[in-house]
Enzyme design. Structure first.
Site, PDB file in Angstrom:
ATOM      1  N   GLY A  38       0.824  -1.202   0.000  1.00 35.13           N
ATOM      2  CA  GLY A  38       0.000   0.000   0.000  1.00 35.13           C
ATOM      3  C   GLY A  38       0.857   1.251   0.000  1.00 35.13           C
ATOM      4  O   GLY A  38       1.714   1.445  -0.860  1.00 35.13           O
ATOM      5  N   VAL A  43      -0.538   1.239   7.855  1.00 37.56           N
ATOM      6  CA  VAL A  43      -1.826   1.666   8.397  1.00 37.56           C
ATOM      7  C   VAL A  43      -1.670   2.826   9.370  1.00 37.56           C
ATOM      8  O   VAL A  43      -2.381   3.825   9.298  1.00 37.56           O
ATOM      9  CB  VAL A  43      -2.535   0.479   9.095  1.00 37.56           C
ATOM     10  CG1 VAL A  43      -3.726   0.970   9.915  1.00 37.56           C
ATOM     11  CG2 VAL A  43      -3.010  -0.537   8.061  1.00 37.56           C
ATOM     12  N   GLY A 265     -12.512  -4.218  16.985  1.00 35.38           N
ATOM     13  CA  GLY A 265     -11.193  -4.822  17.088  1.00 35.38           C
ATOM     14  C   GLY A 265     -10.508  -4.922  15.737  1.00 35.38           C
ATOM     15  O   GLY A 265     -11.029  -4.471  14.714  1.00 35.38           O
ATOM     16  N   HIS A 439       8.077  23.797  38.147  1.00 33.06           N
ATOM     17  CA  HIS A 439       6.792  24.398  38.521  1.00 33.06           C
ATOM     18  C   HIS A 439       6.542  25.649  37.662  1.00 33.06           C
ATOM     19  O   HIS A 439       7.467  26.413  37.406  1.00 33.06           O
ATOM     20  CB  HIS A 439       6.820  24.800  39.999  1.00 33.06           C
ATOM     21  CG  HIS A 439       5.594  25.529  40.442  1.00 33.06           C
ATOM     22  ND1 HIS A 439       4.410  24.882  40.731  1.00 33.06           N
ATOM     23  CD2 HIS A 439       5.367  26.861  40.646  1.00 33.06           C
ATOM     24  CE1 HIS A 439       3.508  25.778  41.092  1.00 33.06           C
ATOM     25  NE2 HIS A 439       4.077  26.985  41.053  1.00 33.06           N
TER      26      HIS A 439
END
Length: 464
Positions: A38, A43, A265, A439
């Site tokens: 692909g 993916v 899934g 901080h």
């Protein structure tokens, strides 16, 4: 016409596992070929992690703007899709660049094994026979399709759901796991009326209920309807949408929407034309390939990584295994030796987890204490208007060694890395508590949770 070539290491698939394996193999001096049927990046880069997170980020920005200005842009979704495509293009190009600069050869086409040292690569108008010494399978996975609700037209997989041309007026999401929740919240923030049907007792069943509660609260605020213990049975499509039929407590119901998205899934890509049977490689009943601690399969020169092996189907797991496989082929003394794999849900608010949970410790009678701290009093969280959520650190009640941690709240996906490192290093909660955190930052909540855990351990020791 048939051409031939040879290589030392052949990698099939160019997703997070495949391209990482090919890059590492080439870096180690092995002549390396990576085959992709692909798009480069697989993916994750093209139709999974990257585009979904781009759209999720855009949805949060759009929702924030809409809340602040009380108005939205009709072009916002088109702009979001354009932004997503630009990110995908950049990432895919980046993967290709990494492969090329490492010295790996990229071949496009469908690979299938002829024997244990040869594959056939089908290309337009021709085929290529590639001989190899070792191969790494990194073929990934695909969305599971329900027999009663096959993909097509108005029934979408996550792939199609990421490429809609407009915001659906209404959307049914079947499956309340992390993909369903992420995409459901994304579309809800853009204005879709979303209904999630989940077969279990609650959404995100892989996380403890107290962590999921803030997410469910946000989902409700986004207008999402959640129906649990529901089973989808059929759907009838027409020009304007579809009617989906489902059962809850043995009672039939139906719901109307413009689209239905199936997120139940993923299935490993070990079937089809890969030809594993020709090399004597036999996936399990779930389609997974068994491997040893070096990612080696039952066929000694064939390795497998990522979604086609046991364990969570996560991109970062695949990338980790990729390095192990490539290094094992190069003769290095390397094995899979991680203590914990972080899990992340890009929900609102974000969820993350690493190591053991409180529930898992109780199940095996592990002596553990829990240090907890809230984002509600954290200055940075308040400034970000994201003061909901908490950090939970689980530590051994005697040694103080960190066993696991969970976070729900702003930047949970980033904050979990510190806790993953702590577990890998065998650090104690005192180590975290004594680490100076800047901080004002969100990381201070981790420090405060560790401090609370230290106080609990000290109190227990005093009492005994």
């Amino acid at each position: 016409m048939t051409n031939q070539m040879g290589t030392e290491t052949l990698v099939i698939g160019s997703g997070p596992g495949g391209y990482a394996a090919a890059v590492r193999s080439a870096q180690l001096g092995k002549k390396t070929i990576v085959v992709e049927r692909g798009q480069i990046g697989g993916v994750c880069t093209n139709v999974g992690c990257i585009p979904s997170k781009a759209l999720i980020a855009e949805a949060h920005r759009f929702h924030s703007h809409k809340t602040w200005s009380r108005s939205g842009s009709i072009d916002a979704f088109l702009e979001a899709q354009a932004f997503k495509e630009s990110i995908v293009t950049k990432q895919s190009g980046g993967v290709k660049y990494l492969l090329q600069t490492a010295g790996a050869t990229i071949l496009e086409g469908e690979a299938s094994f002829i024997d244990r040292h040869t594959v056939r690569i089908e290309q337009p108008g021709t085929e290529l026979l590639v001989s190899f010494k070792h191969a790494i399978l990194a073929t990934g996975s695909r969305p599971i399709e329900l027999q009663a609700l096959p993909f097509g037209n108005r029934i979408l997989s996550s792939t199609e759901a990421l490429s809609l041309a407009s915001i659906p007026e209404s959307l049914i999401v079947i499956g309340g796991g992390y993909i369903g929740v992420e995409l459901g919240q994304m579309y809800a923030k853009f204005g879709s009326k979303v209904t999630i049907l989940e077969g279990g007792q609650r959404v995100l069943p892989g996380f403890e209920a107290d962590l999921v509660a803030p997410v469910i609260k946000h989902m409700s605020a986004d207008g999402i309807t959640i129906v649990t213990e529901a089973t989808a049975v059929s759907a009838k499509q027409d020009l304007d949408g579809l009617t989906l039929n489902y059962i809850k407590n043995d009672v039939p119901y139906s719901i109307r929407a413009e689209y239905a998205l199936i997120t139940v899934g993923r299935k490993p890509n070990t079937d089809g034309g890969l030809g594993l049977e020709r090399i004597g490689l036999h996936p399990t009943s779930k389609g997974l390939i068994d491997t040893d601690k070096q990612c080696r399969t039952e066929v000694s020169n064939i390795f497998a990584i990522g979604d086609i092996t046991s364990g969570p189907a996560l991109a970062h797991k695949a990338s980790f295994e990729a390095n192990v496989a490539a290094e094992a082929i190069a003769g290095l003394q390397t094995i899979i030796d991680y203590k914990a794999i972080p899990l992340v849900v890009f929900s609102g608010p974000e969820l993350s987890s690493v190591g053991m949970s409180e529930t898992e410790c109780k199940a095996i009678a592990m002596p553990a204490i829990v240090g907890r701290s809230s984002f509600a009093i954290n200055g940075r969280a308040l400034a970000l208007k994201s003061a909901e959520g908490f950090v939970k650190i689980i530590a051994h009640s005697e040694s103080g060694i960190i066993l696991g941690a969970q976070i729900v709240g702003a930047e949970a996906s980033t904050l979990i890395s510190e806790l993953g490192l702590a577990i890998e290093m065998g650090a104690t909660v005192e180590d975290l508590a004594l680490t100076i955190h800047p901080h004002p930052t969100l990381g201070e909540v981790i420090m405060e949770a560790a401090q609370n855990a230290v106080r609990k351990i000290m109190k227990t020791k005093i009492q005994t």
